[in-house]
Motif scaffolding. Structure first.
Motif, short mmCIF file in Angstrom:
data_model
loop_
_atom_site.label_atom_id
_atom_site.label_comp_id
_atom_site.label_asym_id
_atom_site.label_seq_id
_atom_site.Cartn_x
_atom_site.Cartn_y
_atom_site.Cartn_z
N HIS A 23 -0.09 -6.04 0.74
CA HIS A 23 0.19 -6.50 -0.62
C HIS A 23 1.23 -7.61 -0.61
N GLN A 43 0.19 -4.67 -5.61
CA GLN A 43 0.41 -3.32 -6.15
C GLN A 43 1.91 -3.11 -6.20
N ALA A 96 -2.04 -0.16 -10.10
CA ALA A 96 -2.99 0.15 -9.02
C ALA A 96 -3.33 -1.17 -8.35
N GLU A 97 -3.87 -1.11 -7.15
CA GLU A 97 -4.16 -2.34 -6.42
C GLU A 97 -5.07 -3.27 -7.23
#
Length: 127
Positions: A23, A43, A96-97
């Protein structure tokens, strides 16, 4: 650097995003006119920062993505984009991603004027 998308083959975003899992580490998918097309998975919450000399355009590919300002929040869904004006303090976030495409000048450091940290991505990484 030769931009990855310049090899005469169409870019498949799903395939490109599938090549990495970390991320807040943008990868360059293409370059044009002094700009990078960067792919990033996000995220959590990114640090507050600004870019004195550059606008940033965030286009959501998958998930839900927030751009937070001191006085408001812009929430983006897939297929939506937003341009952050130069010099405007902001931070980005996703519960959330999410997968996001960023358009910005090639010399822009992702953390802008914030101190270097674990969020500062190395430049020039391609996908």
């Amino acid at each position: 650097m030769t931009a990855p998308a310049m090899d005469g083959v169409a870019v498949d975003l799903a395939d490109k995003f599938a090549t990495f899992d970390d991320h807040w580490r943008p990868r360059i998918a293409a370059q044009l006119n002094g700009q990078d097309v960067r792919l990033v998975k996000v995220q959590g919450v990114f640090p507050w920062h600004s870019h004195a000399d550059a606008e940033e355009m965030f286009l959501v590919w998958r998930g839900t993505f927030r751009i937070e300002f001191r006085d408001r929040v812009v929430t983006l869904a897939p297929g939506q984009f937003f341009v952050v004006p130069r010099g405007v303090e902001h931070r980005t976030a996703a519960d959330a991603e999410a997968e996001v495409i960023i358009f910005e000048p090639s010399e822009v450091v992702n953390t802008g004027d914030a101190p270097a940290s674990a969020f500062t991505a190395p430049g020039g990484v391609t996908v």
